[in-house]
Design a protein around this motif. Structure first.
Motif, short mmCIF file in Angstrom:
data_model
loop_
_atom_site.label_atom_id
_atom_site.label_comp_id
_atom_site.label_asym_id
_atom_site.label_seq_id
_atom_site.Cartn_x
_atom_site.Cartn_y
_atom_site.Cartn_z
N HIS A 41 -7.38 -5.18 6.92
CA HIS A 41 -7.18 -3.74 7.03
C HIS A 41 -6.30 -3.29 5.87
O HIS A 41 -5.41 -4.04 5.44
N SER A 42 -6.52 -2.10 5.39
CA SER A 42 -5.72 -1.58 4.28
C SER A 42 -4.24 -1.63 4.65
O SER A 42 -3.84 -1.22 5.73
N TYR A 66 -3.33 -5.84 0.47
CA TYR A 66 -4.75 -5.53 0.45
C TYR A 66 -4.84 -4.02 0.62
O TYR A 66 -4.39 -3.46 1.63
N LEU A 67 -5.36 -3.33 -0.38
CA LEU A 67 -5.45 -1.88 -0.36
C LEU A 67 -6.88 -1.43 -0.52
O LEU A 67 -7.63 -1.98 -1.34
N VAL A 68 -7.24 -0.41 0.24
CA VAL A 68 -8.58 0.17 0.18
C VAL A 68 -8.43 1.62 -0.19
O VAL A 68 -7.67 2.36 0.45
N ALA A 69 -9.16 2.06 -1.21
CA ALA A 69 -9.18 3.46 -1.58
C ALA A 69 -9.98 4.21 -0.53
O ALA A 69 -11.00 3.73 -0.07
N SER A 70 -9.51 5.38 -0.11
CA SER A 70 -10.27 6.17 0.84
C SER A 70 -10.45 7.58 0.32
O SER A 70 -9.67 8.08 -0.46
N VAL A 71 -11.49 8.21 0.76
CA VAL A 71 -11.82 9.56 0.33
C VAL A 71 -10.94 10.55 1.10
O VAL A 71 -10.68 10.37 2.27
N GLY A 72 -10.48 11.57 0.40
CA GLY A 72 -9.74 12.64 1.05
C GLY A 72 -8.24 12.44 1.07
O GLY A 72 -7.54 13.22 1.66
N LEU A 100 -6.36 -6.23 -4.47
CA LEU A 100 -5.18 -6.98 -4.09
C LEU A 100 -4.11 -6.68 -5.13
O LEU A 100 -4.37 -6.76 -6.33
N VAL A 101 -2.91 -6.33 -4.67
CA VAL A 101 -1.80 -6.04 -5.57
C VAL A 101 -0.70 -7.06 -5.30
O VAL A 101 -0.21 -7.17 -4.17
N VAL A 102 -0.33 -7.83 -6.31
CA VAL A 102 0.71 -8.85 -6.17
C VAL A 102 2.06 -8.14 -6.05
O VAL A 102 2.43 -7.35 -6.91
N THR A 103 2.79 -8.44 -4.95
CA THR A 103 4.08 -7.80 -4.73
C THR A 103 5.26 -8.73 -4.96
O THR A 103 6.40 -8.27 -5.02
N SER A 104 5.01 -10.05 -5.07
CA SER A 104 6.09 -10.97 -5.41
C SER A 104 5.52 -12.14 -6.17
O SER A 104 4.34 -12.44 -6.10
#
Length: 150
Positions: free
Chosen positions: A129-130, A143-149, A54-58
């Motif tokens: 969902h990302s 909400y961010l999900v790292a993905s391969v490729g 989770l990245v706080v944007t505000s």
């Protein structure tokens, strides 16, 4: 950047509309040209394959990143929360994120101010969902999900 009066030569703050010395209306410097950006279209997000955060944007903690590690992550104002958001608009026990085969499921656990996903108040469980934007109290987070490729 200062604005110089064309009439008397006095240097004025860049947000001034009139010269502080002679009262002449100041000409605002021309705006820098803007570049048109092409919007990026997000297509289907690949299934959950890696770390999520989770990245706080505000809010006063803007830019803060919280790694979502483990099968159950608690979010709230209680100091024992995995994601501690210290603000009166956040309930002590606000939401729980549970990890499963499909990724993270968010469940509001009876918060007073509610939880919003992409601007819509959520009731019950919601699969994240990302790129989803969560609002918990006055905090907005991605909400961010790292993905391969990528």
């Amino acid at each position: 950047m200062a604005v110089t009066c064309a009439m008397c030569g006095k240097s004025n703050p860049d947000d001034a509309r009139f010269c502080s010395s002679c009262g002449t209306r100041l000409e605002a410097p021309p705006d820098a040209p803007t570049e048109v950006l092409t919007p990026i279209r997000v297509t289907e997000v690949p299934p959950y394959v890696g770390q999520a955060e989770l990245v706080v944007t505000s809010g006063h903690r803007s830019g803060t990143r919280f790694e979502l590690a483990g099968d159950r992550v608690t979010v709230g104002r209680h100091p024992d929360s995995d994601v501690f958001l210290d603000d009166i608009t956040v309930s002590r026990r606000h939401v729980v994120l549970e990890f499963g085969q499909a990724g993270h499921i968010l469940c509001d656990v009876g918060s007073l101010n509610g939880t919003y996903i992409n601007g819509i108040r959520t009731d019950g469980e919601v699969r994240l969902h990302s790129g989803d934007e969560l609002q918990i109290g006055k905090f907005k987070m991605l909400y961010l999900v790292a993905s391969v490729g990528l």
